[in-house]
Scaffold this active site. Structure first.
Site, PDB file in Angstrom:
ATOM      1  N   CYS A 272     -59.874 -34.188 -12.292  1.00 30.05           N
ATOM      2  CA  CYS A 272     -60.524 -35.507 -12.275  1.00 30.05           C
ATOM      3  C   CYS A 272     -61.827 -35.487 -11.492  1.00 30.05           C
ATOM      4  CB  CYS A 272     -59.599 -36.551 -11.650  1.00 30.05           C
ATOM      5  SG  CYS A 272     -57.973 -36.688 -12.411  1.00 30.05           S
TER       6      CYS A 272
ATOM      7  N   ASP B 175     -53.621 -37.898  -7.642  1.00 35.22           N
ATOM      8  CA  ASP B 175     -52.281 -38.408  -7.927  1.00 35.22           C
ATOM      9  C   ASP B 175     -51.486 -37.426  -8.768  1.00 35.22           C
ATOM     10  OD1 ASP B 175     -53.274 -40.559  -6.638  1.00 35.22           O
ATOM     11  OD2 ASP B 175     -52.987 -41.995  -8.251  1.00 35.22           O
TER      12      ASP B 175
ATOM     13  N   CYS C  98     -61.199 -40.606 -10.047  1.00 39.75           N
ATOM     14  CA  CYS C  98     -59.740 -40.691 -10.061  1.00 39.75           C
ATOM     15  C   CYS C  98     -59.311 -42.086  -9.624  1.00 39.75           C
ATOM     16  CB  CYS C  98     -59.155 -39.601  -9.156  1.00 39.75           C
ATOM     17  SG  CYS C  98     -57.379 -39.298  -9.395  1.00 39.75           S
ATOM     18  N   ASP C  99     -58.012 -42.320  -9.638  1.00 47.69           N
ATOM     19  CA  ASP C  99     -57.453 -43.666  -9.532  1.00 47.69           C
ATOM     20  C   ASP C  99     -57.985 -44.479  -8.353  1.00 47.69           C
ATOM     21  OD1 ASP C  99     -55.986 -42.353 -11.424  1.00 47.69           O
ATOM     22  OD2 ASP C  99     -54.042 -43.012 -10.722  1.00 47.69           O
TER      23      ASP C  99
ATOM     24  N   SER D  30     -47.125 -45.028 -11.686  1.00 42.98           N
ATOM     25  CA  SER D  30     -48.348 -44.478 -12.246  1.00 42.98           C
ATOM     26  C   SER D  30     -48.713 -45.265 -13.492  1.00 42.98           C
ATOM     27  CB  SER D  30     -48.132 -43.012 -12.598  1.00 42.98           C
ATOM     28  OG  SER D  30     -49.116 -42.559 -13.491  1.00 42.98           O
TER      29      SER D  30
END
Length: 572
Positions: free
Chosen positions: A50, A82, A123-124, A472
């Site tokens: 990512c 993650d 990323c998240d 998730s």
């Protein structure tokens, strides 16, 4: 109006010669000292698909900034993967990293008086962390998304990161050979980019583009594409425009923009993590956003996109059809979006979409309103004696809307994973994972490993799962997270015992345990908070400062909430 109104504090004040000496020593000229400074933040780091390419994209942003007569100054902040940390103690740092990212960007840009900010995120937690910092600083800013990964293939099977977790469940059941198991692992992530389905990264990227804080197509252009490179080069021109027009994040992040974002994540079937992140971003922008706002949108907006994890398509498939702007144009034409809101292009949502074609009947990724995947939204907010302050369900319609069964209780994710191996989970069970909330985890880890193992074991449509942790974006099945109050705070989920009948109803928005209140009160009188094995460091700071999930797990708490939380803790 001076475009360098912040950096000039250092560059134009004769009483600060040391500041100027250090800037010149770092390679800047006297001419540069008269230009606006743009902080270019990257969460690039090696060892994660990512983020591995983000520093290269940040270099392209700097080229674009320099071409516009601005000074680009690159810096980095952290990222936590993650995908790598799921199912381990390392996952406790994931949500925490959102706060570290926000704090570090705010500290760096604030301390060094950057006039504008460009954040290259992949990323998240990177993206909401960046938006929180932008909203706090309120200086001309935009975000560049690192882009989605290409899908993998193995023996004709389309793969993505969740394929690996689900393959593990098949391996436990003896349904897959070691050779094929390893083949999936070796082929699931074929290069740079964020996880490819409508998981949290792509959900937040789409939401942020809808908010107006990234340029059109940023959320859907693949990581490895000429379009993504050009977007980075173009960022300089947009930053120059934002500086000249003095357009700041809080001019863009208004209440109506968040309502647009909620519509987008609902239509796309996005991650439940968006509830935490959008509430936190709104808080930083001075906008009140609650879980009830998500429910209000779910009551009127359907799920239309057939995207993974519950569907069949990836973000790269949507990109080939016109990307997120094509979805936006479709929704705008249907009257589901407010097109009059300002964006980082200096134009409105509708103006950005003027030349974009909507999605039509030639494709089946986005259904028409007349034939939705689900007639209402997949994010459902549930209340009841198990979650007096609410819980967040992800119900796509494929798993039904009601479930009841006896509880099988685990006090940690590790206990549950062991229970899966020992085949303690049977069809009809309501699996309870507790003490994994914001404070109990600590860090509210995602439950992707166990949910994927349950799917892989063939139990995905036969059990439900509730937790005070979170899921998730890759999770699917009958799952309910964010149960508040969490077990660590003495919430009712801490009092559930094996065999208790739990009734979940996403149609009535209720979550109940069928145990007499007198029995629950007796259990409460005997309950003791378990110790958390954290003695120092960032996780201990997090436990002491984090709000509950219904407030977005924010850590810069308002005084009234601090008092409310202290009162709740004393009662527990």
């Amino acid at each position: 109006m001076a475009l360098n109104k912040y950096s000039r504090i250092y560059t134009q004040d004769d009483s600060l010669p040391a500041s100027q000496a250090m800037l010149i020593g770092s390679g800047l000229s006297d001419e540069d000292l008269r230009k606006p400074f743009v902080g270019i933040c990257s969460t690039g780091f090696e060892g994660n698909t990512c983020n591995m390419h983000l520093n290269g994209l940040a270099d392209q942003v700097k080229l674009g900034v320099t071409a516009q007569g601005l000074v680009g100054l690159r810096f980095n902040t952290i990222g936590v993967s993650d995908g790598i940390t799921n199912g381990t103690a390392g996952m406790r740092f994931s949500l925490v990293s959102r706060e570290i990212i926000a704090d570090s960007i705010e500290a760096m840009a604030g301390a060094h008086n950057y006039d504008a900010l460009a954040c290259v995120m992949g990323c998240d937690k990177n993206m909401p962390g960046a938006l929180i910092a932008m909203a706090r600083l309120n200086r001309p800013s935009l975000m560049v998304y690192g882009g989605t990964i290409k899908g993998g293939t193995f023996k004709g099977q389309q793969l993505n990161i969740v394929s690996c977790f689900e393959a593990y469940g098949k391996k436990l059941q003896g349904q897959i050979s070691d050779e094929d198991y390893k083949g999936i692992i070796h082929n699931a992530c074929p290069g740079p980019g964020a996880c490819g389905g409508m998981y949290t990264a792509n959900t937040m990227a789409a939401a942020i583009e809808m908010l107006g804080m990234s340029v059109p197509f940023s959320s859907s252009s693949p990581a490895v594409s000429a379009e993504k490179t050009q977007e980075c080069l173009n960022a300089g021109a947009y930053l120059r425009l934002l500086l000249e027009k003095d357009i700041k994040p809080r001019d863009i992040l208004v209440r109506e923009a968040f309502e647009n974002a909620l519509v987008m994540i609902t239509v796309l079937g996005g991650s439940t993590n968006a509830v935490l992140h959008l509430i936190a971003i709104a808080h930083a922008a001075g906008v009140k956003l609650t879980m009830e706002d998500f429910q209000a949108v779910s009551n009127r907006v359907p799920v239309l996109a057939d995207l993974k994890p519950s569907g069949k398509y990836l973000m790269e498939d949507l990109s080939a059809l016109g990307g997120v702007p094509a979805v936006m144009k479709t929704l705008l034409n249907e009257g589901l979006l407010n097109g009059n809101l300002l964006t980082v292009t200096g134009q409105t949502v509708a103006e950005n979409l003027a030349d974009v074609q909507p999605l039509g009947p030639e494709q089946d990724l986005l259904r028409p309103l007349s034939n939705p995947i689900k007639v209402d939204g997949h994010i459902q907010i549930l209340y009841g004696n198990l979650a007096p302050k609410g819980a967040v369900a992800k119900i796509t319609g494929k798993e039904g809307v009601k479930f009841e069964g006896p509880a099988v209780v685990f006090n940690s994710e590790e206990e549950l994973n062991e229970g899966i191996i020992q085949q303690k989970i049977k069809p009809g069970h309501v699996v309870v994972i507790r003490y994994v909330g914001p404070k109990g985890g600590p860090g509210m880890p995602e439950m992707l490993k166990p949910t994927s193992a349950i799917i892989g074991a063939g139990l995905g449509d036969k059990v439900a799962l509730i937790t005070d942790g979170r899921f998730s974006g890759g999770t699917h099945g009958f799952v309910i997270g964010h149960v508040c109050p969490e077990a660590y705070d003495g919430g009712p989920i801490a009092l559930v015992e094996d065999g208790d009948l739990i009734v979940l109803d996403a149609a009535a928005n209720t979550i109940q345990v069928q145990v007499d209140e007198a029995v629950m009160q007796l259990r409460r009188s005997e309950w003791q908070r378990p110790p958390v094995n954290v003695k120092q460091g960032v996780l201990l700071k997090y436990i002491r400062t984090v709000s509950d999930a219904s407030h977005g797990c924010i850590t810069d708490l308002e005084e009234d909430y601090v008092n409310e939380r202290a009162a709740s803790a004393s009662l527990a």
